[in-house]
Design an enzyme around this catalytic site. Structure first.
Site, PDB file in Angstrom:
ATOM      1  N   SER A 146     -21.173 122.727  28.014  1.00 47.23           N
ATOM      2  CA  SER A 146     -21.056 123.511  29.240  1.00 47.23           C
ATOM      3  C   SER A 146     -22.093 124.618  29.291  1.00 47.23           C
ATOM      4  O   SER A 146     -22.493 125.161  28.245  1.00 47.23           O
ATOM      5  CB  SER A 146     -19.657 124.130  29.328  1.00 47.23           C
ATOM      6  OG  SER A 146     -19.581 125.107  30.347  1.00 47.23           O
ATOM      7  N   TYR A 171     -12.892 128.965  26.256  1.00 49.19           N
ATOM      8  CA  TYR A 171     -13.413 127.673  26.706  1.00 49.19           C
ATOM      9  C   TYR A 171     -14.851 127.482  26.232  1.00 49.19           C
ATOM     10  O   TYR A 171     -15.204 126.457  25.645  1.00 49.19           O
ATOM     11  CB  TYR A 171     -13.347 127.580  28.233  1.00 49.19           C
ATOM     12  CG  TYR A 171     -14.131 126.417  28.799  1.00 49.19           C
ATOM     13  CD1 TYR A 171     -13.728 125.100  28.568  1.00 49.19           C
ATOM     14  CD2 TYR A 171     -15.283 126.627  29.548  1.00 49.19           C
ATOM     15  CE1 TYR A 171     -14.451 124.031  29.074  1.00 49.19           C
ATOM     16  CE2 TYR A 171     -15.998 125.559  30.066  1.00 49.19           C
ATOM     17  CZ  TYR A 171     -15.594 124.268  29.826  1.00 49.19           C
ATOM     18  OH  TYR A 171     -16.319 123.213  30.313  1.00 49.19           O
TER      19      TYR A 171
END
Length: 354
Positions: A146, A171
């Site tokens: 990501s 995350y």
């Protein structure tokens, strides 16, 4: 290139669904996997599976599979990535040529409230995928990372050679961990492994926790949209078809070791092991206010706006340097934001019958 058997994890998800469909259309055999959790509306996940010919997914039990009625070379398993026994059995029974791991607990903001879910799916689950590849001789793995890994980095555009030690959400920390775990398995076991750092992906069948869906729902129902950092934000919005094109290029060309890699001055994006990192984005950031303006135009309705301060765990802007994919695969994301949002709005109105 001969058709192969490919495991796509997260196949009921936004990107996994589109990737599975594209691979099936070109003749590959695709085994899909998803736990169909309730992080967001499961009706959307079942809708995606139904588009792939997976009928009756509402009634499937964990560990069971369903064959597609649309694509003869497709079947779907309902499995939790963190269930080691189920993943081991899947790899043993199926014998994959390649794996694309897109399954993960997503969402920056959700990680502030539910940290355990990220360790369960993104760390334990990813380890099970790595072990499956190691134990059953799968030598072609790509996985989702990501843009969130860039964290406090303010040097833009973001480059895969940048240092990424300062994440600001759990995350993002799990995605950085995935990159490190993947490199370890590439080094120890020679698994050809490629990580893709995704930048803001949008399009038909998108996630309802992301701006296009959140804003469309609010605008069409006369609610104010929440505009964080008073609108002073930008994102490298990337249309789903361009993303899938890049993923397939990576699946078709698994990573190799870099013969010029220097351990004294290490290139973070490659290695002496068969390992590679790429940014996958549009290479063209758009301001949040411009995005809202285009969405208003395509919806035919003005938005009510609630301007708010910056949220914890979020970043002001993202901007992908995709030169690696361009140089290696002639990657060309060419869908304009106007065209992409138009396709999204068309799908949105059809799916929600608006």
């Amino acid at each position: 290139m001969k058709n192969r058997k490919i495991l796509v994890t997260g196949s009921a998800g936004f990107i996994g669904f589109h990737l599975s469909k594209k691979l099936l259309e070109r003749g590959d055999e695709v085994v899909g996997l998803d736990n169909i959790n309730d992080y967001y509306d499961i009706n959307l996940k079942h809708g995606r599976l139904n588009e792939l010919g997976i009928e009756g997914s509402q009634n499937i039990n964990f560990g069971d599979s369903i064959n597609s009625t649309t694509y003869p070379k497709h079947r779907f398993y309902k499995i939790d990535l963190a269930n080691k026994e189920s993943i081991d059995k899947l790899f043993r029974d199926e014998g994959f040529d390649a794996v694309c791991n897109l399954a993960a607990q997503a969402g920056v903001r959700y990680s502030l409230e539910n940290p355990d879910a990220y360790i369960h799916s993104n760390i334990v689950g990813f380890l099970n995928i790595l072990e499956g590849c190691r134990n059953y001789n799968v030598n072609n793995l790509c996985f989702a990372s990501s843009s969130s890994v860039y964290g406090l980095n303010e040097s833009q555009p973001f480059k895969t050679t940048d240092k990424t030690e300062h994440q600001i959400s759990l995350y993002a920390a799990t995605k950085k961990s995935n990159e490190m775990m993947a490199h370890t398995y590439a080094h120890l076991y020679g698994i050809q492994t490629t990580g893709l750092r995704f930048f803001t992906v949008y399009g038909p069948w998108g996630r309802p926790d992301m701006a296009p869906m959140l804003f469309s729902d609010a605008i069409l129902n006369n609610r104010a949209i929440k505009v964080f950092n008073n609108g002073n934000m930008s994102r490298d919005f990337t249309y789903i078809d361009d993303i899938v094109d890049g993923i397939i290029k990576v699946i078709d060309n698994p990573a190799h070791s870099n013969p010029k890699w220097d351990a004294k001055e290490p290139d973070i994006s490659s290695s002496s092991a068969p390992y590679k990192l790429y940014n996958i984005g549009n290479n063209k950031p758009t301001s949040l206010m411009k995005f809202i303006e285009i969405l208003e135009e395509k919806l035919g309705k003005k938005a009510k706006k609630e301007f708010l301060p910056m949220q914890d765990g979020d970043v002001v802007s993202t901007y992908a340097d995709v030169s690696g994919l361009i140089d290696d695969f002639n990657y060309k994301p060419d869908t304009s934001l106007e065209s992409g949002i138009s396709e999204f709005v068309k799908w949105y109105r059809e799916f929600y019958k608006i």
